[in-house]
Design a protein around this motif. Structure first.
Motif, short mmCIF file in Angstrom:
data_model
loop_
_atom_site.label_atom_id
_atom_site.label_comp_id
_atom_site.label_asym_id
_atom_site.label_seq_id
_atom_site.Cartn_x
_atom_site.Cartn_y
_atom_site.Cartn_z
N THR A 45 -7.03 6.49 -2.21
CA THR A 45 -7.93 5.91 -1.42
C THR A 45 -7.70 5.82 -0.06
O THR A 45 -6.42 5.66 0.21
CB THR A 45 -8.18 4.46 -2.01
OG1 THR A 45 -6.85 3.73 -1.70
CG2 THR A 45 -8.95 4.08 -3.26
N PRO A 101 -5.63 4.24 -6.36
CA PRO A 101 -5.20 3.34 -5.08
C PRO A 101 -3.98 3.69 -4.39
O PRO A 101 -2.90 3.57 -5.02
CB PRO A 101 -5.36 1.86 -5.81
CG PRO A 101 -4.95 2.28 -7.21
CD PRO A 101 -5.41 3.59 -7.57
N ASP A 156 -0.81 2.58 -1.96
CA ASP A 156 0.10 1.53 -1.59
C ASP A 156 -0.60 0.60 -1.00
O ASP A 156 -1.12 0.91 0.35
CB ASP A 156 1.40 2.06 -0.92
CG ASP A 156 2.39 0.84 -1.09
OD1 ASP A 156 2.26 0.04 -2.06
OD2 ASP A 156 3.56 0.93 -0.34
N TYR A 190 -3.58 -0.99 -1.61
CA TYR A 190 -4.78 -1.25 -1.52
C TYR A 190 -5.41 -2.25 -2.72
O TYR A 190 -6.39 -2.80 -2.29
CB TYR A 190 -5.45 0.41 -2.41
CG TYR A 190 -6.98 0.27 -2.29
CD1 TYR A 190 -7.73 0.57 -1.45
CD2 TYR A 190 -7.49 0.27 -3.45
CE1 TYR A 190 -8.93 1.04 -1.16
CE2 TYR A 190 -8.91 0.52 -3.49
CZ TYR A 190 -9.67 0.69 -2.54
OH TYR A 190 -11.01 0.86 -2.47
N MET A 191 -4.70 -2.68 -3.55
CA MET A 191 -5.08 -3.84 -4.47
C MET A 191 -4.42 -5.19 -4.06
O MET A 191 -4.26 -6.07 -4.73
CB MET A 191 -4.70 -3.42 -6.01
CG MET A 191 -5.11 -2.22 -6.02
SD MET A 191 -6.83 -2.01 -6.39
CE MET A 191 -7.16 -3.44 -7.73
N GLY A 192 -3.73 -5.16 -2.57
CA GLY A 192 -3.07 -6.33 -2.25
C GLY A 192 -1.42 -6.14 -2.26
O GLY A 192 -0.90 -5.19 -2.97
N ALA A 226 0.50 -6.32 -5.86
CA ALA A 226 0.47 -4.95 -6.81
C ALA A 226 1.25 -3.94 -6.51
O ALA A 226 0.73 -3.42 -5.43
CB ALA A 226 -1.40 -4.90 -6.98
N THR A 248 0.55 -0.34 -7.14
CA THR A 248 -0.68 0.54 -7.74
C THR A 248 -0.03 1.74 -8.43
O THR A 248 -0.90 2.40 -9.10
CB THR A 248 -1.33 0.95 -6.47
OG1 THR A 248 -0.63 1.92 -5.67
CG2 THR A 248 -2.11 0.05 -5.77
N TYR A 270 -0.64 1.70 -12.41
CA TYR A 270 -2.18 2.26 -12.80
C TYR A 270 -1.76 3.79 -13.05
O TYR A 270 -2.44 4.17 -14.31
CB TYR A 270 -3.18 1.81 -11.85
CG TYR A 270 -4.45 2.23 -12.03
CD1 TYR A 270 -5.15 2.28 -13.38
CD2 TYR A 270 -5.18 3.19 -11.16
CE1 TYR A 270 -6.33 2.46 -13.73
CE2 TYR A 270 -6.65 3.58 -11.54
CZ TYR A 270 -7.18 3.23 -12.56
OH TYR A 270 -8.28 3.80 -13.13
#
Length: 421
Positions: free
Chosen positions: A135, A170, A172, A174-176, A179, A181, A184
């Motif tokens: 992303t 995502p 590093d 990207y999900m906060g 998290a 990533t 995933y």
């Protein structure tokens, strides 16, 4: 200032001339001059193409001497003295001191050429089609590279032709911050019903330039390398904007102590703004057959000449690296101060980056535009990045003097206050 013919004849695709609507005529190191004689501090540096500044005297002298002797300028992939000299400099100054063993491909003059070659090479070497990308990544706008570029502004400009061959995961952060990533990614790789075709390669920027100066953590990068090794996936480092010293080391991935299988370089590789790109690959990955990937301008001897001069001038010891690191800390502290000032004005702002690849996230493209437009009025050329242009981005020449750097930062701070007060 005469701009009528430029406005009338140049395509609407142009961007920078809209933000900086003057006719530039002269440049030296970190200063630009327009045809009315007004000077500007340059915090754009050709979008990272002029790491060694405008008209660098040492690099330019090497070019002038080469031209004066009627040497080869255009050489396809002939063996030339200029190519030999560049490869010698690359090996002795850059690769050997870092313990790197790469073969070199010259695919064509631009970064997207290098990315196209790298992903096609990975597919040939592994016999798989999928390329994992991240992303907010930006890897170019030709069709293969575009399939790995996230911003839909570029992806929607194909006239409806689909871009294929890339799977987005995502990046590093990207999900906060809490998290990882890569959990995933590993989950998908271990799940036969996860929908992810086992990739030939992963392509990653260690600092996402166009994506908004998003910095991959060093441990995240190390884990990404381990995942690739464990699953027989090639790791491609896109070092087109973050490389050639921009983050403080010649290769941006050096900070993490990883060794990519393939590396792409362009932008500041020539040292003087001449078009030049390369793909570095582990020797066993060089599975190309003659002529399978080529380009008319893959033997641009002027760029070989200036690139060799840049390497020998700036990378024969660690003095330049230390200077970039020092200046990067200056910018980081000042950007933190500006971000703090903006927060006092009610704007959520934060600083981020590595080396002299720095940004201030102001949360809004409109706000960032107000700041950069006011900065230009006050004599500073600086651009924005991020999905909505919400990050004010500093890519000043690495050779910028302390005086020019301080002056540019003063202008930016004043402009931010004036634009938003």
């Amino acid at each position: 200032m005469q701009t009528q013919i430029l406005e009338r004849m140049e395509s609407e695709v142009r961007t920078y001339s809209r933000s900086f609507p003057v006719v530039f005529t002269k440049a030296q190191n970190a200063r630009l001059t327009d045809e009315d004689g007004r000077e500007y501090i340059d915090f754009l540096a050709g979008a990272g193409t002029l790491n060694y500044g405008h008209n660098n005297p040492q690099i330019k002298q090497a070019l002038l001497e080469y031209l004066a002797e009627d040497n080869i300028i255009h050489g396809l992939d002939f063996w030339t003295a200029a190519k030999r000299d560049y490869l010698e400099a690359l090996e002795e100054v850059v690769l050997k001191p870092r313990g790197l063993d790469y073969k070199v491909q010259f695919p064509g003059p631009t970064g997207t050429n290098a990315v196209e070659a790298a992903i096609r090479l990975a597919r040939n070497a592994k016999g798989r089609h999928n390329i994992v990308t991240f992303t907010n990544g930006f890897h170019g706008v030709t069709m293969g590279a575009l399939a790995t570029t996230g911003n839909r502004k570029f992806r929607e400009a194909t006239g409806g032709v689909p871009t294929v061959g890339g799977s987005f995961l995502p990046f590093d952060g990207y999900m906060g911050d809490s998290a990882d990533t890569l959990d995933y990614f590993e989950k998908l790789l271990g799940d036969k019903s996860g929908g992810l075709d086992i990739p030939a390669a992963v392509i990653v920027e260690t600092v996402q330039g166009e994506g908004g100066i998003n910095v991959a953590g060093l441990e995240w990068l190390k884990r990404l390398e381990r995942i690739c090794r464990d699953h027989d996936i090639l790791l491609i480092a896109d070092d087109i904007q973050a490389g050639c010293g921009r983050t403080g080391k010649f290769f941006s991935f050096e900070h993490a102590g990883i060794t990519p299988d393939i590396v792409t370089n362009s932008k500041s590789l020539s040292g003087l703004g001449l078009p030049f790109s390369q793909v570095l690959m582990r020797p066993e990955l060089d599975v190309w057959k003659p002529g399978q990937y080529n380009g008319t301008f893959r033997g641009f001897a002027l760029a070989f000449t200036t690139a060799a001069a840049a390497l020998r001038t700036y990378w024969s010891d660690d003095a330049f690296e230390q200077e970039v690191t020092r200046k990067g800390e200056v910018v980081a502290k000042r950007f933190q101060k500006i971000a703090g000032m903006l927060r006092e004005l009610g704007i959520e702002a934060s600083e981020r980056g590595r080396g002299l690849m720095r940004g201030i996230d102001v949360g809004s493209g409109d706000i960032a535009d107000k700041i950069t437009h006011k900065a230009f009025e006050n004599g500073l050329v600086i651009e924005t990045s991020g999905q909505d242009g919400e990050v004010v981005k500093c890519l000043c020449p690495l050779t910028i003097t302390d005086e020019e750097l301080a002056r540019g930062l003063d202008i930016l701070e004043t402009s931010a206050r004036e634009a938003l007060s």
